[in-house]
Design a protein around this motif. Structure first.
Motif, PDB file in Angstrom:
ATOM      1  N   VAL A 128      -4.906  31.192  48.488  1.00 22.68           N
ATOM      2  CA  VAL A 128      -5.370  31.061  49.875  1.00 22.68           C
ATOM      3  C   VAL A 128      -4.276  30.395  50.722  1.00 22.68           C
ATOM      4  CG1 VAL A 128      -7.106  30.057  51.411  1.00 22.68           C
ATOM      5  CG2 VAL A 128      -7.803  30.986  49.190  1.00 22.68           C
ATOM      6  N   GLN A 129      -3.632  29.374  50.150  1.00 19.00           N
ATOM      7  CA  GLN A 129      -2.531  28.711  50.881  1.00 19.00           C
ATOM      8  C   GLN A 129      -1.387  29.677  51.162  1.00 19.00           C
ATOM      9  OE1 GLN A 129      -2.230  25.583  47.890  1.00 19.00           O
ATOM     10  NE2 GLN A 129      -2.726  24.023  49.448  1.00 19.00           N
ATOM     11  N   VAL A 130      -1.049  30.495  50.173  1.00 17.30           N
ATOM     12  CA  VAL A 130       0.042  31.460  50.366  1.00 17.30           C
ATOM     13  C   VAL A 130      -0.350  32.474  51.438  1.00 17.30           C
ATOM     14  CG1 VAL A 130       1.379  33.300  49.271  1.00 17.30           C
ATOM     15  CG2 VAL A 130       0.966  31.158  48.039  1.00 17.30           C
ATOM     16  N   VAL A 131      -1.584  32.969  51.338  1.00 21.11           N
ATOM     17  CA  VAL A 131      -2.027  33.979  52.308  1.00 21.11           C
ATOM     18  C   VAL A 131      -2.067  33.375  53.710  1.00 21.11           C
ATOM     19  CG1 VAL A 131      -4.045  35.334  53.044  1.00 21.11           C
ATOM     20  CG2 VAL A 131      -3.215  35.483  50.677  1.00 21.11           C
ATOM     21  N   ASP A 132      -2.463  32.122  53.835  1.00 25.00           N
ATOM     22  CA  ASP A 132      -2.489  31.507  55.163  1.00 25.00           C
ATOM     23  C   ASP A 132      -1.091  31.389  55.768  1.00 25.00           C
ATOM     24  OD1 ASP A 132      -5.191  31.427  55.414  1.00 25.00           O
ATOM     25  OD2 ASP A 132      -5.415  29.334  54.763  1.00 25.00           O
ATOM     26  N   GLN A 133      -0.108  31.117  54.935  1.00 17.83           N
ATOM     27  CA  GLN A 133       1.279  31.114  55.418  1.00 17.83           C
ATOM     28  C   GLN A 133       1.661  32.504  55.920  1.00 17.83           C
ATOM     29  OE1 GLN A 133       3.378  28.512  55.527  1.00 17.83           O
ATOM     30  NE2 GLN A 133       2.968  27.090  53.848  1.00 17.83           N
ATOM     31  N   LEU A 134       1.267  33.500  55.151  1.00 15.89           N
ATOM     32  CA  LEU A 134       1.584  34.879  55.528  1.00 15.89           C
ATOM     33  C   LEU A 134       0.891  35.250  56.834  1.00 15.89           C
ATOM     34  CD1 LEU A 134       2.808  37.672  54.884  1.00 15.89           C
ATOM     35  CD2 LEU A 134       0.729  38.191  53.601  1.00 15.89           C
ATOM     36  N   VAL A 135      -0.377  34.904  56.937  1.00 17.00           N
ATOM     37  CA  VAL A 135      -1.156  35.224  58.139  1.00 17.00           C
ATOM     38  C   VAL A 135      -0.511  34.572  59.367  1.00 17.00           C
ATOM     39  CG1 VAL A 135      -3.354  34.730  59.297  1.00 17.00           C
ATOM     40  CG2 VAL A 135      -3.331  35.748  56.996  1.00 17.00           C
ATOM     41  N   GLY A 136      -0.009  33.343  59.214  1.00 18.09           N
ATOM     42  CA  GLY A 136       0.701  32.670  60.307  1.00 18.09           C
ATOM     43  C   GLY A 136       1.912  33.476  60.767  1.00 18.09           C
ATOM     44  N   LEU A 137       2.708  33.930  59.801  1.00 22.73           N
ATOM     45  CA  LEU A 137       3.887  34.759  60.114  1.00 22.73           C
ATOM     46  C   LEU A 137       3.489  36.029  60.851  1.00 22.73           C
ATOM     47  CD1 LEU A 137       6.420  35.224  57.149  1.00 22.73           C
ATOM     48  CD2 LEU A 137       6.664  33.873  59.228  1.00 22.73           C
ATOM     49  N   VAL A 138       2.424  36.678  60.362  1.00 24.41           N
ATOM     50  CA  VAL A 138       1.988  37.945  60.968  1.00 24.41           C
ATOM     51  C   VAL A 138       1.552  37.699  62.408  1.00 24.41           C
ATOM     52  CG1 VAL A 138       0.296  39.819  60.875  1.00 24.41           C
ATOM     53  CG2 VAL A 138       1.304  38.953  58.750  1.00 24.41           C
TER      54      VAL A 138
END
Lengths: 427, 427
Positions: A128-138
């Motif tokens: 979830v932490q990794v995906v949240d970083q990704l979502v921020g970038l997107v």
């Protein structure tokens, strides 16, 4: 015997489907063969001039095609060429890997319009932490693109591991340490985007990015994508070979040294233990050498290794030759099986592969039955670490080429402005 | 930019080509989906009833289709089914291997109408002597077939080695000890037949024979064909993967044991040195054991090994487990790369593979990254040693399915007989 499916080539199209198919055909033709006049399009696609004019007009309305330069041909009058218009839409491709997450946006012409990369250690974080970083970038990226009027049509997330696209699940990511993560659903839930989100294996996406449509030299290729893990994809007759469950291309886990090092997957002697990034860094440098540390960005660490190799540093050269030799051993196994036109080295190999090439080619000559390694060339990707995200963005754009009507007409969203002539104009 | 090729799907067909294409489509449909009424054909192929009647009439005239049983459907009147007529033509497939040459003739329905096998030691003979033996087999067989009115439409010769089909040359046959043999020309010159003669790799042909058209479980398969050498073929998305120069499928020369035994190709530790027929016979029996000697036909030797295994003979069982384990090691490498729906074991494995299966499956579970070996099943071919010749005969028949007008109308060759009614009849 049950009623069989009719063969695709003869399946009749209702008029709406036919229009969509012809719009897609025209758009794809312009992508693969470049700007050309309506007359050339009519001739090459075996459509009437008036049909082509109608199709082009609709593609212009949807912002996918624009008028280009005047073209003079040997015969006939000069005509205005039409060409892809990159500005309206973009495809997004992301990558979730062990030591970074990355994102690229490509416009319809395949030009990179945005690129972001964030170093992290995915093994220290949960999914979830990794995906949240990704979502921020997107979100940051799509906000910027929106400001210039570019709409994303889809996001494809490449991940280092086995991806079951039917179940929308990352089955196993040995180097991430993830098992049975419903990654597609997770990204969709956190991102809440209006466009579709798909997941795929990063090696498959890197291979997709290398298979230039229409290039006969890229119809049968083997793409080897090296980061911490090693994977890739097989392009056979122009199409990505996915296999039964989509797990094809897991080259890194071919066992090449049965009594060898322990792999992230739990077994011993997998190819990636001797050909992955870890093997190179550990062989080339002591533990306290900055090229070994995650503090320095990966590109900088590889640039430093190249610098040392160019200066003739014996340890660096020996490490590159040793890892190159192992790359060649595995490549030879795959070449005996596949006889590709080219082995395209992608990921970290794209940066340091020129120093590995003699060892790789020697191992290929030794290990392939066919004379001259079956004519297989060794090539370095021009896309480097961008290969997987670029492949993801291209995959996202495919929906537009399959059905351009998924992109709204500009007139559908724009506000009519009364003009001096009394006719409506559209902003 | 040079003028590009128009896309195949839109290329217009002149009327004659269209008729040929529709004749072929109808014939292929009957092969893949079985007997059916003209009404069903019209419906499924999206052709008019009258077009179908004309096509069927022409196929009947060419002896390729015949009237079958009356079919009753839930709705509508009963109709006569039409079905393939196997009698008029046959395809020939041959195999040149180290210890035998073989031949099969298959009729249009895929039924074997003739089969011949001759044991020999190809390493004791030169290529002209081997080809003359083959030509003898072919002539005997086609003479017999001619007596029953069956005409060969082509011969495809499978050979154990690298085949460059473009140059029509066997580049390298490591176990035969042949290099750069213009095999196609040689066979054509000695045979002097009126039908086309092609050459191909025997593993490719064995794979072709396993890829049942229309069966979704056979769209992505890996066929491993073991005799003295080990080869095979990859079927991806229903099509044989040939690679750049047609050399794909040389699995036997993947190096699996770098310090291992010397291979026929000159290197050490190739997969076939531990998984081929020689490895099994040498592990299972002493040099003076009759199963080791070429005097006994191979089938009989393998039957004897099965008999010993069934009686629980420890040495035989250990040999089968050991070789099976090696088969599994190589199969796992290929499964990581290809994720096939099934691994089809062909050639000698088809006869003794049931005793190897537990060891093969264990090695697959150990060696494949994906859980449950990626869903890949291990299957034994039902075709056994017939696989390559059967695949060759099917390849020869393809010309008829592509263009049924290559088979003359019976009326074109028959002599008209005056009849009592004054109309001509044809014998």
């Amino acid at each position: 015997m049950s009623a069989p499916e009719p063969p695709t080539a003869r399946r009749s199209l209702v008029p709406l489907d036919l229009r969509r198919a012809n719009l897609g055909l025209t758009l794809r033709w312009l992508r693969d063969h470049g700007p050309r006049s309506r007359a050339s399009l009519a001739n090459e696609l075996e459509l009437t001039r008036s049909t082509v004019s109608t199709l082009v007009a609709e593609l212009v309305e949807r912002g996918l095609v624009r008028e280009g330069a005047v073209q003079r041909s040997a015969i006939g009058r000069p005509g205005t060429a039409v060409e892809l218009d990159g500005r309206a839409v973009c495809g997004l491709g992301a990558e979730v890997n062990v030591n970074h997450i990355s994102l690229a946006a490509l416009d319809l012409t395949g030009t990179v319009v945005a690129e972001r990369k964030l170093a992290l250690d995915a093994r220290e974080l949960d999914e979830v932490q990794v995906v949240d970083q990704l979502v921020g970038l997107v979100r940051e990226t799509t906000d910027l693109l929106a400001a210039s009027g570019t709409t994303p049509v889809g996001l494809t997330v490449g991940v280092a591991g086995l991806v079951d696209r039917e179940r929308d699940v990352l089955t196993f990511g040995p180097n991430l340490g993830w098992r049975d993560v419903a990654l597609g659903e997770l990204v969709r839930g956190r991102l809440e985007a209006s466009y579709p989100v798909e997941i795929d294996n990063e090696g498959n996406l890197a291979a997709t990015a290398e298979a230039t449509p229409g290039d006969p030299e890229r119809r049968d290729i083997l793409v080897i994508f090296g980061e911490v893990g090693v994977g890739g994809g097989i392009v056979a007759d122009g199409r990505l070979l996915r296999g039964r469950q989509g797990y094809a291309g897991e080259f890194g886990h071919m066992i090449v040294e049965p009594e060898g090092r322990r792999c992230g997957c739990g077994r011993r002697g997998c190819w990636e233990t001797v050909s992955g990034l870890g093997a190179l860094l550990e062989t080339a440098a002591d533990p306290d050498d900055p090229v070994r540390g995650a503090e320095m960005p990966l590109e900088a660490r590889l640039t430093e290794l190249n610098r040392r190799a160019d200066l003739g540093d014996a340890r660096t050269l020996a490490a590159l030759a040793q890892v190159g030799s192992w790359v060649g051993v595995g490549a030879a196994v795959l070449t005996n099986a596949l006889n590709p036109a080219a082995i395209v080295l992608s990921g970290y190999y794209a940066m340091v592969g020129h120093h590995m090439r003699p060892a790789i080619e020697a191992a290929l000559r030794d290990g392939v039955l066919a004379p001259d390694a079956g004519g297989t060339r060794v090539e370095l990707s021009h896309l480097g670490f961008l290969a997987a995200v670029r492949g993801g963005a291209l995959a996202s754009l495919e929906t537009v080429f399959t059905d351009p009507t998924t992109v709204p007409r500009r007139t559908e969203t724009a506000t009519p402005i009364p003009s001096a002539t009394g006719k409506e104009q559209y902003a």
